[in-house]
Write an enzyme that holds these catalytic residues in place. Sequence first.
Site, PDB file in Angstrom:
ATOM      1  N   GLU A  38      -7.415 -13.672   5.447  1.00 26.69           N
ATOM      2  CA  GLU A  38      -6.265 -14.557   5.337  1.00 26.69           C
ATOM      3  C   GLU A  38      -6.318 -15.476   6.550  1.00 26.69           C
ATOM      4  O   GLU A  38      -6.398 -14.991   7.682  1.00 26.69           O
ATOM      5  CB  GLU A  38      -4.972 -13.723   5.353  1.00 26.69           C
ATOM      6  N   ARG A 269     -10.310   1.622   8.022  1.00 28.01           N
ATOM      7  CA  ARG A 269     -10.383   0.490   8.926  1.00 28.01           C
ATOM      8  C   ARG A 269     -10.806   0.961  10.306  1.00 28.01           C
ATOM      9  O   ARG A 269     -10.651   2.122  10.654  1.00 28.01           O
ATOM     10  CB  ARG A 269      -9.048  -0.258   8.979  1.00 28.01           C
ATOM     11  N   LYS A 279      -3.407  -8.598  13.830  1.00 25.83           N
ATOM     12  CA  LYS A 279      -3.296 -10.015  14.168  1.00 25.83           C
ATOM     13  C   LYS A 279      -1.911 -10.367  14.680  1.00 25.83           C
ATOM     14  O   LYS A 279      -1.760 -11.213  15.549  1.00 25.83           O
ATOM     15  CB  LYS A 279      -3.617 -10.863  12.933  1.00 25.83           C
TER      16      LYS A 279
HETATM   17  P1  ATP Z   1      -4.708  -7.323  10.521  1.00 23.85           P
HETATM   18  O1  ATP Z   1      -4.190  -6.034   9.952  1.00 23.85           O
HETATM   19  O2  ATP Z   1      -5.522  -7.165  11.769  1.00 23.85           O
HETATM   20  O3  ATP Z   1      -3.672  -8.371  10.661  1.00 23.85           O
HETATM   21  P2  ATP Z   1      -5.583  -8.109   7.942  1.00 23.85           P
HETATM   22  O4  ATP Z   1      -6.079  -6.976   7.145  1.00 23.85           O
HETATM   23  O5  ATP Z   1      -4.229  -8.605   7.645  1.00 23.85           O
HETATM   24  O6  ATP Z   1      -5.789  -7.804   9.489  1.00 23.85           O
HETATM   25  P3  ATP Z   1      -7.213 -10.027   6.647  1.00 23.85           P
HETATM   26  O7  ATP Z   1      -7.479 -11.426   7.060  1.00 23.85           O
HETATM   27  O8  ATP Z   1      -6.426  -9.792   5.435  1.00 23.85           O
HETATM   28  O9  ATP Z   1      -6.560  -9.325   7.895  1.00 23.85           O
HETATM   29  O10 ATP Z   1      -8.564  -9.210   6.601  1.00 23.85           O
HETATM   30  C1  ATP Z   1      -9.714  -9.626   5.940  1.00 23.85           C
HETATM   31  C2  ATP Z   1     -10.565  -8.441   5.613  1.00 23.85           C
HETATM   32  O11 ATP Z   1     -10.882  -7.715   6.797  1.00 23.85           O
HETATM   33  C3  ATP Z   1      -9.833  -7.483   4.704  1.00 23.85           C
HETATM   34  O12 ATP Z   1     -10.691  -7.125   3.653  1.00 23.85           O
HETATM   35  C4  ATP Z   1      -9.519  -6.316   5.573  1.00 23.85           C
HETATM   36  O13 ATP Z   1      -9.545  -5.141   4.833  1.00 23.85           O
HETATM   37  C5  ATP Z   1     -10.602  -6.353   6.626  1.00 23.85           C
HETATM   38  N1  ATP Z   1     -10.117  -5.768   7.882  1.00 23.85           N
HETATM   39  C6  ATP Z   1      -9.054  -6.158   8.604  1.00 23.85           C
HETATM   40  N2  ATP Z   1      -8.865  -5.357   9.659  1.00 23.85           N
HETATM   41  C7  ATP Z   1      -9.848  -4.428   9.618  1.00 23.85           C
HETATM   42  C8  ATP Z   1     -10.208  -3.302  10.442  1.00 23.85           C
HETATM   43  N3  ATP Z   1      -9.512  -2.985  11.530  1.00 23.85           N
HETATM   44  N4  ATP Z   1     -11.283  -2.571  10.072  1.00 23.85           N
HETATM   45  C9  ATP Z   1     -12.004  -2.896   8.986  1.00 23.85           C
HETATM   46  N5  ATP Z   1     -11.720  -3.928   8.173  1.00 23.85           N
HETATM   47  C10 ATP Z   1     -10.663  -4.695   8.479  1.00 23.85           C
HETATM   48 MG    MG Z   2      -4.330  -8.798   5.182  1.00 24.84          MG
END
Ligand code: ATP
Ligand code: MG
Length: 572
Positions: A38, A269, A279
């Site tokens: 995102e 994760r 984030k």
């Molecule tokens: P955050 O929780 O840090 O705000 P998010 O999941 O909202 O991150 P996205 O931009 O939606 O951020 O993430 C893009 C991809 O990265 C998704 O498929 C998500 O599952 C993966 N991802 C995000 N954080 C992690 C993590 N800590 N470990 C592994 N994969 C991750």
């Molecule tokens: Mg997300």
Amino acid sequence: MTEPDSEPARANFIQAIVAEDLRTNKWDGRVVTRFPPEPNGYLHIGHAKSICLNFGLALENQDKAPGGAVCHLRFDDTNPTKEEQEYIDAIKEDIRWLGFHWGEHEYYASDYFDQLYEWALQLIKAGKAYVCELNADQIREYRGTLTTPGRDSPYRNRSVDENLDLFERMRAGEFEDGSHVLRARIDMASPNLNMRDPVMYRILKQSHHRTGAKWCIYPMYDFTHGQSDSIERITHSICTLEFENHRPLYDWYLDQLGVYHPQQIEFARLELTYTMMSKRRLLELVEGGHVSGWDDPRMPTIRGLRNRGYTPEAIREFCRRIGVNKFNSTVDIALLEHCLREDLNKRAPRVMGVLRPLRVVIDDYPPDKVEELDAVNNPEDPGMGTRKVPFSRVLYIERDDFREDPPRKFFRLAPGREVRLRYAYYVTCTGVVKDERTGEVTELHCTHDPATRGGDSPDGRKVKATLHWVSAAHALEAEVRLYDHLFTKEDPSRVGKGENWKSKLNPNSLETLKSCRVEPFLAGAASGTRYQFERQGYFCVAPDSSDGKPVFNRTVSLRDSWARIEKAQQNK
Ligand code: ATP
Ligand code: MG
């Protein structure tokens, strides 16, 4: 804490699923994964795990998938309020820096808005979706809890025509934000809360960075994600564990619409000790001025790590070693640092840099003489050659390398003691000059043994310490930034009552040393170049470094706590 394998990694469970699917030809011999960020922030090391996994699957199946193996980059840009072009550009740059390429496969969920709208109409016509006028609080209240079933919305049994009319008017902008939503008509008594008539569309009178003012209704993540996967004919839709209980909804939408249906697979994760990953929290650190920006070298963001001196190779190796599994756990940040040291040890040229200089005068060395001594650039790689290091009468050594009153086991310089200056001579301390007022040592006097030139004594005399040094007249003055973990606690999110996670910030995570001295070889070193300062650690030239004012960021010290942890584990 995870104990990763030091052996070559076995296939993880997702690699095993993909291999089995290729064997049974489940997806016509195709492997199509995607990384779906995102664009509401910068990528962090957790994203790197997902990137390595998704792009890695495509790469390693190039020759095994007769139908082709690719990984798509898809921006999941369904929320116009938080998303910006700046993030999109940065995300692309960071993925490339990590060493992965998506070719022509760059997609945007917003490009599917028309199709998603059509699909919403299809569900309305099938009696599977309705326009609801409960507000957000009411929807929450009607949803019930894990232990109590939900209640039907009073708008749940509207006719198809009424729903079509209202949804069209939502789209036309007739209603205010929050006054109407489109909901899927599933089951208010489902044990899975996500299935209790989830919201599909909401009104947001905001322009979108790609679709402009075209839409004032926007699809929710759950109504977008699976269908985007379907449109792109993804085979394995890999996401983190918190989406496991969204999977029934992912499947429901695709089944109801009767479209191509990828398989969602969840993995754990990445969490790291001494690190905050979300984030939202990282944004708070930036906005609160706790760090200098998203690219601050203490941040776990890809750009932060890059400014810190991390290599893509080290990050990829780390991701390989932590593996992929189904159980949430926290990885010791020492493992990340260990992977970094392993990589830098192979590639970083050695130089001498003195962080806290103490002046040394070699009394028996001629005042105008300068010798160019040979120094090895990397003992791990003879191919990296040698360089010349100037030696002269006045030098700097590390303040820590001298003790007037040496304790037991302190083998470095002390009055009357002889040590080796790396690549140069054996020297013996003959005098100590102190500041009369403070008692601080300001200068040492030494003599040298000319027969030991190059660092060895022809009579086989041994010394117990080898010190790094620079020639005062030739050294460059430099700023050095010493970085430490951003948080003082292994798990900074674990806070007591009334305590804020920010109270776990490490007040000493950055120490700036202004008057360091480095050997002249480093003049003009390009930003981002990495070196090992002998006996100190790995450093890289900071982005704001200049010829007039060189600045080095400490990437990581030489002390490898992971090697210790590993050894302790083996001895158990
Ligand atoms: P955050 O929780 O840090 O705000 P998010 O999941 O909202 O991150 P996205 O931009 O939606 O951020 O993430 C893009 C991809 O990265 C998704 O498929 C998500 O599952 C993966 N991802 C995000 N954080 C992690 C993590 N800590 N470990 C592994 N994969 C991750
Ligand atoms: Mg997300």
